[in-house]
Design a protein around this motif. Structure first.
Motif, PDB file in Angstrom:
ATOM      1  N   LEU A 100      39.078 -26.579 -18.861  1.00 24.39           N
ATOM      2  CA  LEU A 100      40.160 -26.836 -19.863  1.00 24.39           C
ATOM      3  C   LEU A 100      39.646 -26.215 -21.056  1.00 24.39           C
ATOM      4  N   GLU A 101      38.456 -26.409 -21.493  1.00 25.16           N
ATOM      5  CA  GLU A 101      37.818 -25.914 -22.734  1.00 25.16           C
ATOM      6  C   GLU A 101      37.799 -24.400 -22.624  1.00 25.16           C
ATOM      7  N   GLU A 102      37.234 -23.947 -21.712  1.00 25.71           N
ATOM      8  CA  GLU A 102      37.110 -22.590 -21.222  1.00 25.71           C
ATOM      9  C   GLU A 102      38.325 -21.798 -20.983  1.00 25.71           C
ATOM     10  N   LYS A 103      39.499 -22.138 -20.348  1.00 28.04           N
ATOM     11  CA  LYS A 103      40.233 -21.358 -19.918  1.00 28.04           C
ATOM     12  C   LYS A 103      41.575 -21.813 -20.593  1.00 28.04           C
ATOM     13  N   LEU A 104      41.966 -23.027 -20.863  1.00 24.39           N
ATOM     14  CA  LEU A 104      43.072 -23.507 -21.318  1.00 24.39           C
ATOM     15  C   LEU A 104      43.249 -23.674 -22.920  1.00 24.39           C
ATOM     16  N   LEU A 105      42.182 -24.129 -23.385  1.00 23.15           N
ATOM     17  CA  LEU A 105      42.206 -24.339 -24.973  1.00 23.15           C
ATOM     18  C   LEU A 105      42.314 -23.092 -25.764  1.00 23.15           C
ATOM     19  N   PRO A 106      41.626 -21.895 -25.339  1.00 18.06           N
ATOM     20  CA  PRO A 106      41.685 -20.901 -26.129  1.00 18.06           C
ATOM     21  C   PRO A 106      43.255 -20.289 -26.289  1.00 18.06           C
ATOM     22  N   ALA A 107      43.823 -20.339 -25.226  1.00 22.56           N
ATOM     23  CA  ALA A 107      45.300 -19.919 -25.158  1.00 22.56           C
ATOM     24  C   ALA A 107      46.042 -20.849 -26.048  1.00 22.56           C
ATOM     25  N   LEU A 108      45.766 -22.199 -26.055  1.00 25.37           N
ATOM     26  CA  LEU A 108      46.608 -22.955 -26.833  1.00 25.37           C
ATOM     27  C   LEU A 108      46.259 -22.689 -28.380  1.00 25.37           C
ATOM     28  N   ILE A 109      45.036 -22.681 -28.674  1.00 23.15           N
ATOM     29  CA  ILE A 109      44.765 -22.098 -29.797  1.00 23.15           C
ATOM     30  C   ILE A 109      45.425 -20.879 -30.305  1.00 23.15           C
ATOM     31  N   THR A 111      48.177 -19.640 -29.131  1.00 28.07           N
ATOM     32  CA  THR A 111      49.656 -19.799 -29.305  1.00 28.07           C
ATOM     33  C   THR A 111      49.858 -20.358 -30.601  1.00 28.07           C
ATOM     34  N   PHE A 112      49.179 -21.347 -31.307  1.00 24.79           N
ATOM     35  CA  PHE A 112      49.689 -22.027 -32.336  1.00 24.79           C
ATOM     36  C   PHE A 112      49.204 -21.320 -33.642  1.00 24.79           C
ATOM     37  N   TRP A 113      47.830 -20.622 -33.570  1.00 18.12           N
ATOM     38  CA  TRP A 113      47.329 -20.505 -34.714  1.00 18.12           C
ATOM     39  C   TRP A 113      47.159 -18.810 -34.878  1.00 18.12           C
ATOM     40  N   VAL A 114      46.986 -17.892 -33.900  1.00 17.48           N
ATOM     41  CA  VAL A 114      46.957 -16.461 -33.867  1.00 17.48           C
ATOM     42  C   VAL A 114      48.259 -15.759 -33.462  1.00 17.48           C
ATOM     43  N   ASP A 115      49.008 -16.171 -32.767  1.00 15.84           N
ATOM     44  CA  ASP A 115      50.316 -15.420 -32.453  1.00 15.84           C
ATOM     45  C   ASP A 115      50.876 -15.431 -33.973  1.00 15.84           C
ATOM     46  N   ALA A 116      51.306 -14.420 -34.351  1.00 18.54           N
ATOM     47  CA  ALA A 116      51.894 -14.170 -35.648  1.00 18.54           C
ATOM     48  C   ALA A 116      53.246 -14.767 -35.951  1.00 18.54           C
ATOM     49  N   LYS A 117      54.144 -14.605 -34.912  1.00 20.42           N
ATOM     50  CA  LYS A 117      55.449 -15.399 -35.122  1.00 20.42           C
ATOM     51  C   LYS A 117      55.287 -16.739 -35.138  1.00 20.42           C
ATOM     52  N   ASN A 118      54.528 -17.359 -34.197  1.00 19.69           N
ATOM     53  CA  ASN A 118      54.371 -18.740 -34.122  1.00 19.69           C
ATOM     54  C   ASN A 118      53.738 -19.287 -35.436  1.00 19.69           C
ATOM     55  N   TYR A 119      53.014 -18.653 -35.685  1.00 21.12           N
ATOM     56  CA  TYR A 119      52.118 -19.183 -36.834  1.00 21.12           C
ATOM     57  C   TYR A 119      52.728 -19.401 -38.075  1.00 21.12           C
ATOM     58  N   VAL A 120      53.775 -18.200 -38.392  1.00 14.98           N
ATOM     59  CA  VAL A 120      54.421 -17.886 -39.771  1.00 14.98           C
ATOM     60  C   VAL A 120      55.745 -18.879 -39.683  1.00 14.98           C
ATOM     61  N   SER A 146      39.305 -22.996 -39.356  1.00 13.12           N
ATOM     62  CA  SER A 146      38.718 -23.764 -38.186  1.00 13.12           C
ATOM     63  C   SER A 146      39.120 -23.551 -36.779  1.00 13.12           C
ATOM     64  N   ALA A 147      40.370 -23.184 -36.637  1.00 14.02           N
ATOM     65  CA  ALA A 147      40.918 -22.838 -35.308  1.00 14.02           C
ATOM     66  C   ALA A 147      40.343 -21.440 -34.863  1.00 14.02           C
ATOM     67  N   LEU A 148      40.401 -20.448 -35.831  1.00 16.24           N
ATOM     68  CA  LEU A 148      39.908 -19.217 -35.433  1.00 16.24           C
ATOM     69  C   LEU A 148      38.561 -19.176 -35.004  1.00 16.24           C
TER      70      LEU A 148
END
Length: 320
Positions: A100-109, A111-120, A146-148
């Motif tokens: 989970l931490e290696e494969k799913l959590l990075p995509a979750l982070i 989605t919320f914090w890097v994807d520009a549309k979602n973040y803004v 911290s998320a990055l």
């Protein structure tokens, strides 16, 4: 009677008891193990005794933060959701949590914090509306940073925000992980049978955020909704263990303090802390303005100013 353990975590929304994956993991594990916690759902990390969330305040070991350390402490206190697991199931738990931490959590982070549309349009807006003024000017940026850093730590030095190939691989890994979880769950109620364990707390906390959050762009949700058993799994845990804890109240609605407010006795020096918070925030804002050049301070020597003034006066007399 001994004072209860106190858990500090982020408030909830979208039908979830909390919006943070680590806080949701700890809350879910506590429900599964029957740990008696006094839960403080707050919107200001400065009100947490560690300045972070989740944080567990205990009588014997002080304040514990990080979800794995909190869960290990609860196990030591005989609140063990994995008590009936076999040695093989225990080993499988560690392996799947690592997955989970290696494969799913990075995509979750991402989605919320890097994807520009979602973040803004969603993430930063949500935190800025929830966190009290003036802390909402810079705490969301701290969480973002911290998320990055966490994403960089997981994916290694090869990670780069602007690399489309790496981003595509990140989401492919996450979808593959979700599909594998669906196969492993099958028709079972929980991953190890009829009783929930710590693995269920970790899996649920990741999947429930993906499934329940309404984001402008949510590729993981689209994939998850095609897997009916995982959707039923998340909804079942929410209905059984968190039926009355989903925060459906509007976030910005004012709340009048009463004698029954759970957080009314959290801070004996609440007013002092508020004043200090405002002072520090204002200093931070002024410092940021000076560093970025938004505000500048110029010094003009008095002699030079007087000389320029005399020159102007002489010119005016010559014109006359």
């Amino acid at each position: 009677m001994a004072a209860p353990m106190e858990l500090y975590c982020w408030k909830g929304d979208w039908g979830l008891p909390t919006v943070d994956v680590d806080c949701l993991t700890v809350l879910t594990y506590a429900k599964f193990s029957g740990a008696p916690l006094k839960v403080h759902k707050i919107s200001n990390p400065w009100r947490s005794p560690s300045g972070q969330m989740p944080a567990l305040k205990t009588q014997d070991e002080g304040v514990i933060f990080q979800n794995t350390k909190i869960i290990n402490y609860l196990r030591k206190q005989k609140y063990n959701a994995d008590y009936d697991l076999s040695a093989k199931q225990g080993a499988d738990t560690l392996a799947f949590i690592s997955l989970l931490e290696e494969k799913l959590l990075p995509a979750l982070i991402h989605t919320f914090w890097v994807d520009a549309k979602n973040y803004v349009e969603h993430t930063r807006k949500w935190y800025a509306e929830l966190i009290p003024f003036p802390l909402n000017f810079f705490i969301p940026n701290q969480i973002h940073k911290s998320a990055l850093e966490r994403l960089q730590l997981i994916r290694g030095e090869s990670w780069a925000e602007e690399d489309d190939a790496l981003e595509k691989q990140l989401y492919a890994d996450a979808q593959e992980c979700i599909s594998l979880l669906s196969q492993l769950l099958g028709t079972k109620k929980f991953f190890f049978g009829d009783s929930p364990a710590s693995l269920d707390a970790h899996i649920f906390s990741h999947l429930a955020l993906i499934l329940n959050t309404k984001l402008p762009s949510n590729r993981l949700q689209q994939h998850l909704k095609t897997l009916n058993n995982l959707c039923q799994y998340c909804n079942s845990i929410l209905n059984i263990y968190f039926e009355r804890e989903g925060d459906s109240i509007p976030r910005v609605a004012p709340k009048t303090p009463t004698a029954e407010t759970p957080d009314s006795d959290e801070e004996p020096h609440k007013r002092r802390n508020q004043i200090l918070s405002v002072a520090v925030a204002l200093l931070a804002m002024v410092g940021y303005a000076l560093l970025t050049g938004i505000v500048s301070i110029q010094h003009v020597a008095s002699d030079s100013a007087l000389e320029r003034r005399l020159t102007v006066d002489d010119n005016e007399e010559d014109e006359e």
